[in-house]
Design a protein around this motif. Structure first.
Motif, PDB file in Angstrom:
ATOM      1  N   LEU A 101       0.706  -1.629  -0.004  1.00  0.00           N
ATOM      2  CA  LEU A 101       0.046   0.167  -0.204  1.00  0.00           C
ATOM      3  C   LEU A 101       1.149   0.911  -0.059  1.00  0.00           C
ATOM      4  O   LEU A 101       0.232   2.351  -0.984  1.00  0.00           O
ATOM      5  CB  LEU A 101      -0.654  -0.571   1.206  1.00  0.00           C
ATOM      6  CG  LEU A 101      -1.824  -1.440   1.279  1.00  0.00           C
ATOM      7  CD1 LEU A 101      -2.831  -0.808   2.587  1.00  0.00           C
ATOM      8  CD2 LEU A 101      -3.349  -0.717   0.296  1.00  0.00           C
ATOM      9  N   LEU A 102       2.242   1.824   0.353  1.00  0.00           N
ATOM     10  CA  LEU A 102       2.807   2.450   1.241  1.00  0.00           C
ATOM     11  C   LEU A 102       2.939   2.514  -0.552  1.00  0.00           C
ATOM     12  O   LEU A 102       3.720   3.244  -0.858  1.00  0.00           O
ATOM     13  CB  LEU A 102       3.995   2.189   1.644  1.00  0.00           C
ATOM     14  CG  LEU A 102       5.543   2.949   2.337  1.00  0.00           C
ATOM     15  CD1 LEU A 102       4.323   5.048   2.229  1.00  0.00           C
ATOM     16  CD2 LEU A 102       5.923   2.558   3.516  1.00  0.00           C
ATOM     17  N   ALA A 103       4.203   1.486  -0.611  1.00  0.00           N
ATOM     18  CA  ALA A 103       4.955   2.091  -2.453  1.00  0.00           C
ATOM     19  C   ALA A 103       3.522   1.994  -3.420  1.00  0.00           C
ATOM     20  O   ALA A 103       3.862   2.942  -3.880  1.00  0.00           O
ATOM     21  CB  ALA A 103       5.402   0.083  -2.886  1.00  0.00           C
ATOM     22  N   GLY A 104       2.574   1.906  -3.471  1.00  0.00           N
ATOM     23  CA  GLY A 104       1.386   1.708  -4.657  1.00  0.00           C
ATOM     24  C   GLY A 104       0.817   3.805  -3.963  1.00  0.00           C
ATOM     25  O   GLY A 104       1.093   4.034  -5.635  1.00  0.00           O
ATOM     26  N   SER A 105       1.098   3.718  -3.092  1.00  0.00           N
ATOM     27  CA  SER A 105       0.103   5.536  -2.968  1.00  0.00           C
ATOM     28  C   SER A 105       1.389   6.589  -2.895  1.00  0.00           C
ATOM     29  O   SER A 105       0.779   6.977  -3.900  1.00  0.00           O
ATOM     30  CB  SER A 105       0.350   5.189  -0.994  1.00  0.00           C
ATOM     31  OG  SER A 105      -1.066   5.027  -0.705  1.00  0.00           O
ATOM     32  N   ILE A 106       2.567   5.950  -3.336  1.00  0.00           N
ATOM     33  CA  ILE A 106       4.046   6.330  -3.329  1.00  0.00           C
ATOM     34  C   ILE A 106       4.003   7.174  -4.736  1.00  0.00           C
ATOM     35  O   ILE A 106       4.293   7.630  -5.155  1.00  0.00           O
ATOM     36  CB  ILE A 106       5.343   6.572  -2.786  1.00  0.00           C
ATOM     37  CG1 ILE A 106       5.519   6.425  -1.139  1.00  0.00           C
ATOM     38  CG2 ILE A 106       6.553   6.757  -3.504  1.00  0.00           C
ATOM     39  CD1 ILE A 106       6.538   6.066  -0.104  1.00  0.00           C
ATOM     40  N   TYR A 107       4.031   5.641  -5.395  1.00  0.00           N
ATOM     41  CA  TYR A 107       4.340   5.441  -7.266  1.00  0.00           C
ATOM     42  C   TYR A 107       2.913   6.739  -7.405  1.00  0.00           C
ATOM     43  O   TYR A 107       3.073   7.473  -8.075  1.00  0.00           O
ATOM     44  CB  TYR A 107       4.329   4.505  -7.184  1.00  0.00           C
ATOM     45  CG  TYR A 107       3.665   4.043  -8.859  1.00  0.00           C
ATOM     46  CD1 TYR A 107       5.188   5.033  -9.705  1.00  0.00           C
ATOM     47  CD2 TYR A 107       2.700   3.790  -9.317  1.00  0.00           C
ATOM     48  CE1 TYR A 107       4.891   4.191 -11.247  1.00  0.00           C
ATOM     49  CE2 TYR A 107       2.294   3.900 -11.068  1.00  0.00           C
ATOM     50  CZ  TYR A 107       3.863   3.921 -11.721  1.00  0.00           C
ATOM     51  OH  TYR A 107       3.356   4.212 -12.931  1.00  0.00           O
ATOM     52  N   LYS A 108       1.818   6.747  -7.123  1.00  0.00           N
ATOM     53  CA  LYS A 108       0.352   7.060  -7.223  1.00  0.00           C
ATOM     54  C   LYS A 108       1.307   8.805  -7.650  1.00  0.00           C
ATOM     55  O   LYS A 108       0.321   9.199  -8.706  1.00  0.00           O
ATOM     56  CB  LYS A 108      -0.132   6.421  -6.854  1.00  0.00           C
ATOM     57  CG  LYS A 108      -1.600   7.317  -7.432  1.00  0.00           C
ATOM     58  CD  LYS A 108      -3.516   6.751  -6.965  1.00  0.00           C
ATOM     59  CE  LYS A 108      -4.382   7.239  -7.249  1.00  0.00           C
ATOM     60  NZ  LYS A 108      -5.681   7.037  -6.912  1.00  0.00           N
ATOM     61  N   LEU A 109       0.964   8.812  -6.375  1.00  0.00           N
ATOM     62  CA  LEU A 109       1.157  10.309  -6.010  1.00  0.00           C
ATOM     63  C   LEU A 109       2.913  11.221  -6.581  1.00  0.00           C
ATOM     64  O   LEU A 109       2.296  11.486  -7.359  1.00  0.00           O
ATOM     65  CB  LEU A 109       2.014  10.777  -4.453  1.00  0.00           C
ATOM     66  CG  LEU A 109       2.036  11.912  -3.866  1.00  0.00           C
ATOM     67  CD1 LEU A 109       0.956  13.156  -4.237  1.00  0.00           C
ATOM     68  CD2 LEU A 109       2.815  12.045  -2.545  1.00  0.00           C
ATOM     69  N   ALA A 110       3.203  10.107  -7.033  1.00  0.00           N
ATOM     70  CA  ALA A 110       4.483  10.539  -8.602  1.00  0.00           C
ATOM     71  C   ALA A 110       4.084  10.936  -9.187  1.00  0.00           C
ATOM     72  O   ALA A 110       4.554  11.816  -9.978  1.00  0.00           O
ATOM     73  CB  ALA A 110       5.760   9.524  -8.034  1.00  0.00           C
ATOM     74  N   ARG A 111       3.314   9.563  -9.950  1.00  0.00           N
ATOM     75  CA  ARG A 111       2.618  10.038 -11.055  1.00  0.00           C
ATOM     76  C   ARG A 111       1.707  10.812 -10.751  1.00  0.00           C
ATOM     77  O   ARG A 111       1.833  12.208 -12.510  1.00  0.00           O
ATOM     78  CB  ARG A 111       2.028   8.334 -11.107  1.00  0.00           C
ATOM     79  CG  ARG A 111       1.214   8.560 -13.020  1.00  0.00           C
ATOM     80  CD  ARG A 111       1.179   7.137 -13.204  1.00  0.00           C
ATOM     81  NE  ARG A 111       0.318   6.808 -14.472  1.00  0.00           N
ATOM     82  CZ  ARG A 111       1.614   6.542 -15.329  1.00  0.00           C
ATOM     83  NH1 ARG A 111       2.588   6.301 -15.385  1.00  0.00           N
ATOM     84  NH2 ARG A 111       0.944   6.092 -16.370  1.00  0.00           N
ATOM     85  N   SER A 112       1.127  11.612 -10.352  1.00  0.00           N
ATOM     86  CA  SER A 112       0.280  12.635  -9.698  1.00  0.00           C
ATOM     87  C   SER A 112       1.042  14.020 -10.313  1.00  0.00           C
ATOM     88  O   SER A 112       1.179  14.895 -11.373  1.00  0.00           O
ATOM     89  CB  SER A 112      -0.541  12.441  -8.866  1.00  0.00           C
ATOM     90  OG  SER A 112      -1.793  11.780  -8.771  1.00  0.00           O
ATOM     91  N   LEU A 113       2.123  13.132  -9.432  1.00  0.00           N
ATOM     92  CA  LEU A 113       3.023  15.081  -9.318  1.00  0.00           C
ATOM     93  C   LEU A 113       3.709  15.303 -11.087  1.00  0.00           C
ATOM     94  O   LEU A 113       3.319  16.445 -11.374  1.00  0.00           O
ATOM     95  CB  LEU A 113       4.147  14.895  -8.494  1.00  0.00           C
ATOM     96  CG  LEU A 113       3.784  14.895  -6.947  1.00  0.00           C
ATOM     97  CD1 LEU A 113       5.122  15.183  -6.035  1.00  0.00           C
ATOM     98  CD2 LEU A 113       3.136  16.316  -6.802  1.00  0.00           C
ATOM     99  N   THR A 114       3.718  13.895 -11.817  1.00  0.00           N
ATOM    100  CA  THR A 114       4.859  14.017 -12.999  1.00  0.00           C
ATOM    101  C   THR A 114       3.710  14.419 -13.778  1.00  0.00           C
ATOM    102  O   THR A 114       4.040  15.447 -14.715  1.00  0.00           O
ATOM    103  CB  THR A 114       4.726  12.913 -13.491  1.00  0.00           C
ATOM    104  OG1 THR A 114       6.412  12.546 -11.981  1.00  0.00           O
ATOM    105  CG2 THR A 114       5.876  12.592 -14.008  1.00  0.00           C
ATOM    106  N   VAL A 115       2.348  13.759 -14.069  1.00  0.00           N
ATOM    107  CA  VAL A 115       1.947  14.596 -14.868  1.00  0.00           C
ATOM    108  C   VAL A 115       0.828  15.876 -15.196  1.00  0.00           C
ATOM    109  O   VAL A 115       0.754  16.545 -15.832  1.00  0.00           O
ATOM    110  CB  VAL A 115      -0.105  13.585 -14.494  1.00  0.00           C
ATOM    111  CG1 VAL A 115      -0.759  14.371 -15.817  1.00  0.00           C
ATOM    112  CG2 VAL A 115       0.758  12.465 -15.404  1.00  0.00           C
ATOM    113  N   GLU A 116       1.152  16.580 -13.987  1.00  0.00           N
ATOM    114  CA  GLU A 116       0.912  17.597 -13.502  1.00  0.00           C
ATOM    115  C   GLU A 116       1.816  18.332 -13.805  1.00  0.00           C
ATOM    116  O   GLU A 116       1.666  20.005 -14.318  1.00  0.00           O
ATOM    117  CB  GLU A 116       0.742  17.829 -11.405  1.00  0.00           C
ATOM    118  CG  GLU A 116       0.294  19.392 -12.007  1.00  0.00           C
ATOM    119  CD  GLU A 116       0.006  19.924 -10.163  1.00  0.00           C
ATOM    120  OE1 GLU A 116       0.383  20.973  -9.746  1.00  0.00           O
ATOM    121  OE2 GLU A 116       0.228  19.022  -9.173  1.00  0.00           O
ATOM    122  N   VAL A 117       3.389  18.018 -13.944  1.00  0.00           N
ATOM    123  CA  VAL A 117       4.266  18.863 -14.424  1.00  0.00           C
ATOM    124  C   VAL A 117       4.050  18.991 -15.636  1.00  0.00           C
ATOM    125  O   VAL A 117       4.287  20.212 -16.305  1.00  0.00           O
ATOM    126  CB  VAL A 117       5.894  18.519 -13.976  1.00  0.00           C
ATOM    127  CG1 VAL A 117       6.700  18.977 -14.798  1.00  0.00           C
ATOM    128  CG2 VAL A 117       5.976  18.726 -12.129  1.00  0.00           C
TER     129      VAL A 117
END
Length: 584
Positions: A101-117
């Motif tokens: 869960l922790l790895a998936g959440s971190i990955y999802k957050l990183a992906r969201s930030l990347t998409v936003e950038v």
């Protein structure tokens, strides 16, 4: 991998998960010789985090479950059996699931930030490409922003298809399937960066460039239509509008061969605007041309393979020699009748499919201009006919007064004078009455003469404009300074109009302006009579409140001339007139 738009195949994820569990189990089996067995569960977290980060949460949870069962079966004593009744097994599973869960959440957050950038970078590029006046101006700045967003040494957007070399990697940018530009980046970039450029940046940049080109196209068309609409509203001559339409269509479509043709009753067409390689005003047979196709169908036509046989007419032969291989024509309809067509030709690739639709707005403006010019010509001709009829009526009344009533009154006056001379001396009272009646008749004849002169001055017909104006100046109650250069007879209608303008101006100066002097300048140049009449009176003349000024304004405009009246209060009145010399 975070920047990738799509996840790797699930089958590959399952294979990676199984491989990780097997490898981690083997590694833990080797490490149990030097480390406590209970602590080796951490080895499985590596595979769980990898699968959760790359393939998502649910594959990660499945990997965590399989890893917990493998750890329990192969490593926790007694080995070779599952001990699910122990709290230790569930603790390991819970730890694995929490890590997932922790790895998936971190990955999802990183992906969201990347998409936003990425979205911000694309929005930045959108603002540059869509707000610059044209795409070529925006390209260098867009390339700089792109290089900065991707942390590249440089990036360049070039027009046309480019090939990469030892220093550059080129990505073609397509528009409707045709490579029209290229994105150049430094050679030697990492493969993930090149993959991202190919998969993410190039498609987005193509869409933005297409949107920018479409916006520029619409802006150019609207600007061209505004310019033409201004010409039409200003009442510009049709010839000027035809040339302007040809130029604007050439600019908007990016072609160099555009012409406006008018249909003729004898199955020919006349070039009335554009197409510099064809003489303006030249006539050509309709047969075999795209204009004939439009004449038959009454709808836009296209020829994408313009070929002229050896025995073709002069126009088709000329088109063949010019290398025109694609042509589009749109009809010009005026008052429900086919008037002509606007034709555009291309010497390179066929014209785009939407060319006909883009040209229709221009043909509508041409039709409006022709209709306006026709209405204006008819109105002017009608006003000229009314003016001619009024002048003819004036001449008829003047002749009837001169040859009829005036002559009868003169005869009566002479008879009375003869009677007066025969009256005996002792009848003084009768003689006085006859003398008074004779004097009254003489005054009446003078009044009729003045009325006839006002209707249509005989001096103007006999000697011309300059003597007639001099006569007006002598009769004016205000001193008049004349400066005239018109010592020859001009067109009668123009002379009569100029005479009435001077007469009305002098009458107003004498009766309403309280002027001390009037300056009249009259000259003939450029096939027009030019009049300038100025006084030093009190000013304040308003053409809307006086029928006389309105009448002379109508007279001048009926001949296609111009009349300008300036009368500021306290600063005199100036009247400027241009009267065309025409009998039409």
């Amino acid at each position: 991998m975070i920047r990738r738009r799509t996840l790797p195949p699930l089958a590959l994820g399952i294979l990676v998960a199984i491989s990780c569990v097997v490898a981690e189990t083997l590694l833990a089996d080797l490490l149990k010789q030097i480390a406590p067995v209970r602590s080796l569960g951490i080895v499985y977290l590596l595979g769980i985090v990898l699968v959760a980060a790359v393939w998502g949460l649910w594959p990660g949870l499945a990997t965590a479950t399989v890893s917990a069962l493998a750890f329990n079966y192969f490593l926790i004593p007694p080995t070779g059996s599952l001990t699910l009744d122990k709290a230790e097994t569930w603790t390991v599973l819970a730890c694995f699931l929490a890590g997932t869960l922790l790895a998936g959440s971190i990955y999802k957050l990183a992906r969201s930030l990347t998409v936003e950038v990425d979205a911000r970078a694309e929005a930045d590029l959108s603002r540059i490409l869509l707000h610059m006046p044209d795409v070529k101006t925006a390209q260098p700045e867009a390339a700089r922003r792109l290089a900065r967003a991707l942390k590249l040494p440089f990036a360049e957007i070039r027009c046309g298809a480019s090939r990469g070399d030892e220093n550059h990697v080129a990505f073609p940018l397509h528009d409707r399937g045709v490579p029209v530009r290229s994105l150049l980046v430094p050679a030697g970039l990492p493969r993930p960066t090149l993959r991202r450029l190919r998969d993410r940046v190039v498609p987005s940049l193509e869409v933005l460039l297409q949107a920018a080109r479409e916006r520029q196209r619409v802006t150019d068309e609207q600007a061209a239509l505004r310019r033409l609409a201004t010409l039409v509203a200003r009442g510009a001559p049709p010839d000027e509008i035809f040339d302007a339409v040809a130029r604007e269509v050439e600019h908007v479509l990016g072609v160099r061969n555009t012409g406006v043709f008018r249909h003729e009753p004898d199955a020919t067409m006349t070039l009335v605007g554009g197409w510099s390689v064809v003489p303006l005003g030249s006539r050509w047979p309709l047969k075999g041309t795209i204009v004939e196709l439009v004449a038959r169908t009454k709808a836009p036509g296209r020829m994408d393979d313009v070929q002229a046989p050896l025995d073709a007419g002069e126009l088709l032969t000329l088109l063949r020699d010019l290398g025109i291989n694609s042509a589009v024509a749109c009809p010009i309809t005026v008052g429900g009748r086919l008037w002509g067509a606007v034709v555009a030709g291309s010497t390179s690739e066929p014209l785009p499919e939407d060319t006909e639709k883009r040209m229709l707005d221009f043909t509508d403006l041409v039709a409006t201009a022709i209709a306006n010019a026709d209405s204006q010509a008819k109105l002017q001709a009608s006003r000229a006919r009314v003016l001619a009829a009024a002048d003819a009526t004036r001449r008829l009344i003047e002749r009837d007064l001169h040859d009829g009533a005036q002559q009868h009154l003169v005869a009566v006056m002479l008879e009375l004078r003869a009677m007066e001379a025969t009256v005996p001396a002792e009848l003084e009272e009768l003689k006085g009455r006859l003398s008074h009646t004779t004097q009254a008749l003489d005054e009446t004849v003078g009044d009729l003469r003045e009325i006839a002169r006002g209707l249509h001055p005989a001096l103007l017909s006999r000697q011309g404009l300059q003597p007639a104006v001099k006569a007006l100046a002598r009769c004016c109650a205000v001193p008049v300074e004349l400066n005239m250069c018109a010592d020859r007879h001009l067109a009668e209608r123009s002379e009569v109009t100029a005479y009435h303008v001077v007469s009305e101006a002098l009458t107003n100066a004498a009766e309403h302006a309280d002027a001390s002097v009037v300056h009249v300048d009259l000259s003939v140049k450029n096939a027009s009579i030019w009049l300038s009449i100025r006084d030093d009176g009190k000013g304040g003349a308003d053409p809307r409140r006086g029928s006389g000024l309105l009448n002379i304004t109508d007279r001048v405009e009926a001949l296609g001339g111009r009349l300008q009246i300036m009368s500021p209060v306290g600063d005199g009145t100036s009247l400027l007139a241009e009267i065309p010399i025409t009998d039409a």
